[in-house]
Every structure is written in structure tokens, then in C-alpha cells.
Scaffold this active site. Structure first.
Site, short mmCIF file in Angstrom:
data_model
loop_
_atom_site.label_atom_id
_atom_site.label_comp_id
_atom_site.label_asym_id
_atom_site.label_seq_id
_atom_site.Cartn_x
_atom_site.Cartn_y
_atom_site.Cartn_z
N HIS A 184 44.90 21.05 -26.85
CA HIS A 184 44.31 19.71 -26.71
C HIS A 184 43.55 19.34 -27.98
CE1 HIS A 184 44.74 20.39 -22.19
NE2 HIS A 184 45.65 19.51 -22.58
N GLU A 204 39.52 19.33 -28.57
CA GLU A 204 38.73 20.53 -28.26
C GLU A 204 38.55 21.35 -29.53
OE1 GLU A 204 41.10 22.01 -24.98
OE2 GLU A 204 40.74 20.19 -23.82
N ARG A 222 43.53 13.49 -26.96
CA ARG A 222 43.82 14.77 -26.29
C ARG A 222 45.29 15.21 -26.44
NH1 ARG A 222 42.74 17.79 -21.39
NH2 ARG A 222 44.52 17.90 -19.98
N HIS A 250 40.81 26.71 -24.88
CA HIS A 250 40.46 25.31 -24.68
C HIS A 250 38.93 25.18 -24.67
CE1 HIS A 250 44.38 23.72 -22.87
NE2 HIS A 250 44.62 25.02 -22.96
N GLU A 266 38.12 28.38 -21.31
CA GLU A 266 37.44 27.10 -21.56
C GLU A 266 36.10 27.48 -22.17
OE1 GLU A 266 38.44 24.00 -21.05
OE2 GLU A 266 40.06 24.12 -19.58
N1 ARG Z 1 41.36 22.18 -18.68
C1 ARG Z 1 42.65 22.79 -18.76
C2 ARG Z 1 43.71 21.72 -18.55
O1 ARG Z 1 43.51 20.86 -17.77
C3 ARG Z 1 42.77 23.87 -17.75
C4 ARG Z 1 44.09 24.57 -17.75
C5 ARG Z 1 44.21 25.54 -16.62
N2 ARG Z 1 45.57 25.93 -16.47
C6 ARG Z 1 46.53 25.13 -15.95
N3 ARG Z 1 47.75 25.59 -15.91
N4 ARG Z 1 46.25 23.94 -15.48
O2 ARG Z 1 44.73 21.71 -19.17
ZN ZN Z 2 42.14 21.66 -22.95
#
Ligand code: ARG
Ligand code: ZN
Length: 400
Positions: free
Chosen positions: A160, A163, A218, A288, A362
Site C-alpha cells: 500500500h 504506508e 493507497r 503494512h 501492521e
Molecule cells: N490492512 C491490511 C489490508 O487491509 C490487512 C491485511 C490482512 N490480510 C488480508 N488478507 N486481508 O490489506
Molecule cells: Zn496496508
């Protein structure tokens, strides 16, 4: 473009789901507020904290509505433009590469060339493909040269774009690996026995765009005729329950899953690389921010992964190691239950491919600065995160 009007960030504690759903549609949608946590209104559930960016122009409307529905809220960042300006220390431009600064893409690229050529015994570079806009995606392979194929860990940062602490961590990791090889017994043994593939900036086009045009971008920067909206969410674009939950099929959404799995060339390049090397890749780590979480599969379903208890045990050990340095506390658990269900993520995809130790970090913080973590926090954040990553690596190494 200058960072426009900006915002007050509101943390909202939700009272009732039904209550919220009504307000969600009529308040947030037409106002187009930017969701920071979770990343889109669809991911909001009862009893969670929500961080949103509100253009100054809408602030009165948003306050009025929040008061009407009696929703608790608090301003986290009064003036985003000012926070963007404070995120980076002042100093001369152009800025030289620094492990305690947010380096732009050109600087990261120059750094990769320098570091690889000055440590030929421990690093090699490999381009795994180009981004949508044609930038080379370079993976750094760290490890002692060996005549036999070694098992490996894959680490990526910056899926992303906004970040920024994530690419900073990958750079830190490379520096630490090189500077502690030969003195730190754990790092030495890791790089003797295994290779670590590091992709410092996954979403390079998006990252470049956050430096030049819009700090809050993003997604990727891909275009498709027929839509004026740009990019897809590279962490909703993997072939893992693709676009079934917690992702949007609207190209204008920040969680747009893309037109098909791996439609984003960056995702396809990395997926191809991991598929090609799947017999040796034993762990997949993706970095992230923000929220201080250590997540593992699944996110596309609430079902527990086959190796749930082991993944949890390792995550808890890693979180404890991380906390031991500065007391930073992390929550660990499977993605769906720990934050929200969201399909199409790289961690679930890697796990289902057979990479058992698959984790999403994260990093800091929990919302005080959010994506705009000041440069003064790069060092402590990277130091503590190193402990968690090394914990996982040591476990993987012991359990090959
Ligand atoms: N904040 C991340 C996202 O939204 C969390 C990812 C967690 N893993 C997932 N496969 N969603 O991308
Ligand atoms: Zn992210």
C-alpha cells in the site's frame, strides 16, 4: 498538486450496527471521506474504532451528523496538511538516502544499486518484472552464497502506497542483515542456512505518487479504458477468495479488487516469483501500517487455518519479542477475526499455495499519527520490528 484541505480525523466508537448502517449510507458515502482504518465503509462493524479523514469543508456537516446520531468521536489530527509537513524532518533537498528518513523511490533505487554492489558476497539483485508505469521491481536476495539451493523467506514492504514506514523497514532489515552478519549469531546462522528475498517497495508507482502528488494514495496506478478511476488495491487482487468479501468491485473504491485476480502486474510479478520458487520459500512476510497487529490466515474466511495454533504461538512469541524493546504492544490473530474479513490478500494466497508461515505485520502506530508516522519513529519502529521478524525467522529455520 499541493496537499489540499485537510481534515480532522475522527475516531468513532459505534453504538449499534443498525444505527450505523443508516448513517453510513447517508453520511459517509456522498461526502467521500477517506477511510484510514478500516480502509472502506464496508469493513466497519459494531464496536470498533474507525479513523477517517474529513475534508475541512465537510467538517461541520460531519459533526452535526455525529452529534445527531450520538456517536462518540475525537479529533486525532487537527490539520492534515500541517501533519504531512511535519512528518519529515526539515533539512536540505534533495535528501541523501537515510535509514531514518522516508526515502523517495529514486533514492531507494539508487540505494539498492549501491548496497548490492558493495556487498557482492551477501546480496544479489534480481528484477522480477516491471510495474504498470514501467519501473523495475527489484528483489534483493540476502544470504551467504551456496552451491546448493537454500530454503528462503520472502519479505515485501509497501504493498500500500501511503504506508511509508513499511519500505523504511525493508531498507532497515537489509542494513541490519549486512551489518550484523558475522557478529550476531542468529543473523549469521540465518543467512548461512537460508536466503531472504526482500522486495523493498512492492507498489512502486503508488509510492512514487504519494511522494509527488497525493500523500494519501493507497492503490496501484493502473488504468483501464471505460473507467476514470485509477488503480486497484494490490492486497485485494490475489487469487484467494478473490473479491468475495471485504473488497469492492467499484474501480473508484480504495479497496477495489481489480478486474480479475492478478490483474495488477505488480501482483502478478510477485505471484509468479513465489510460484516459481515455491519449493524453497518457507515463510512469507508482508509489511503494512498502521494498527500494531501481527496477522495470519485467514482473512477471506472465518475458518481457522490448518496450522492455526502453531501460527498463533509463533505470532505471540514474535509480539512478545517486539514488545520487550520499547513496550509497544501488538495484537496477534487470524485476519478475519482480528480486524475484518477481507479477501484477495497476499498472506492468504501464499498460505494456500503452501507457504505455511505467512504473516502480515501492521506496524506503528494505533492512530495518533496513522500513516503520517514522524521520521523520529522510524528507528524505534524498525528496531522492535526486527526482533519480531528475527523471532519468526529463527522459528522457521528450526522447523524446516
Ligand atoms: N490492512 C491490511 C489490508 O487491509 C490487512 C491485511 C490482512 N490480510 C488480508 N488478507 N486481508 O490489506
Ligand atoms: Zn496496508
Amino acid at each position: 498538486m499541493k496537499f489540499l484541505l485537510l481534515l480532522g480525523l475522527v475516531a468513532v466508537a459505534l453504538a449499534e450496527t443498525t444505527h450505523f448502517e443508516g448513517s453510513c449510507l447517508c453520511v459517509w458515502r456522498p461526502l467521500q471521506v477517506d477511510f484510514w482504518r478500516p480502509e472502506s465503509p464496508e469493513l466497519v462493524t459494531i464496536d470498533i474504532d474507525v479513523d477517517i479523514r474529513v475534508p475541512a469543508f465537510y467538517l461541520d456537516m460531519v459533526y452535526t451528523r455525529l452529534d445527531q446520531i450520538d456517536m462518540e468521536h475525537e479529533v486525532l489530527i487537527e490539520d492534515l496538511e500541517d501533519a504531512v509537513n511535519r512528518e519529515r524532518d526539515s533539512g536540505p533537498t534533495p535528501r541523501a538516502h537515510s535509514y531514518t528518513k522516508y526515502n523517495d523511490w529514486n533514492t531507494v533505487q539508487g540505494w539498492m544499486n549501491t548496497i548490492a554492489s558493495s556487498n557482492p558476497n551477501l546480496i544479489s539483485k534480481q528484477v522480477i518484472g516491471n510495474t504498470y508505469e514501467g519501473r523495475p521491481m527489484t528483489v534483493l536476495k540476502l544470504g551467504k552464497k551456496s552451491s546448493v539451493t537454500k530454503n528462503a523467506i520472502f519479505l515485501d514492504c509497501g504493498i500500500h502506497a501511503r504506508e511509508w514506514i513499511a519500505p523504511a523497514f525493508c531498507q532497515w532489515f537489509v542494513k541490519e542483515a549486512l551489518s550484523t552478519y558475522g557478529s550476531d549469531s542468529q543473523m549469521t546462522s540465518l543467512l548461512d542456512q537460508m536466503d531472504v528475498y526482500v522486495l523493498p517497495v512492492f507498489n512502486i508507482d503508488g509510492y512514487d505518487y504519494t511522494h509527488k502528488s497525493n500523500r494519501m494514495w493507497r492503490k496501484t496506478r493502473s488504468r483501464k479504458s471505460g473507467s476514470s478511476c485509477i488503480g486497484a488495491d494490490p492486497n485485494r487482487n490475489w487469487n484467494a477468495g478473490w473479491c468475495t468479501i471485504g473488497a469492492s468491485s467499484n474501480p473508484c473504491s480504495d479497496t477495489f479488487c481489480g478486474y480479475s485476480p492478478e490483474s495488477e502486474i505488480e501482483v502478478k510479478n510477485v505471484a509468479d516469483f513465489i510460484r516459481r520458487n515455491k519449493s524453497i520459500i518457507k515463510a512469507y512476510l508482508t509489511i503494512h501500517s498502521y494498527s500494531q497487529l501481527l496477522l495470519f490466515p485467514y482473512s477471506y474466511t472465518f475458518q481457522l487455518a490448518a496450522h492455526h495454533s502453531e501460527l498463533l504461538k509463533v505470532a505471540e512469541g514474535a509480539s512478545a519479542a517486539l514488545r520487550s524493546l520499547y513496550g509497544t504492544s501488538y495484537t496477534s490473530g487470524p485476519g478475519a477475526a482480528t480486524i475484518y474479513p477481507a479477501a484477495g490478500g497476499s498472506d492468504d494466497w501464499a498460505y494456500d499455495l503452501g507457504v505455511k508461515y505467512s504473516y502480515t505485520f501492521e506496524l506503528r502506530d494505533t492512530g495518533r499519527y496513522g500513516f503520517l508516522l514522524p521520521e523520529s519513529q522510524i528507528k524505534p519502529t524498525c528496531e522492535e520490528t526486527m526482533l519480531a521478524v528475527k523471532y519468526i525467522a529463527a522459528y522457521v529455520q528450526k522447523n524446516l
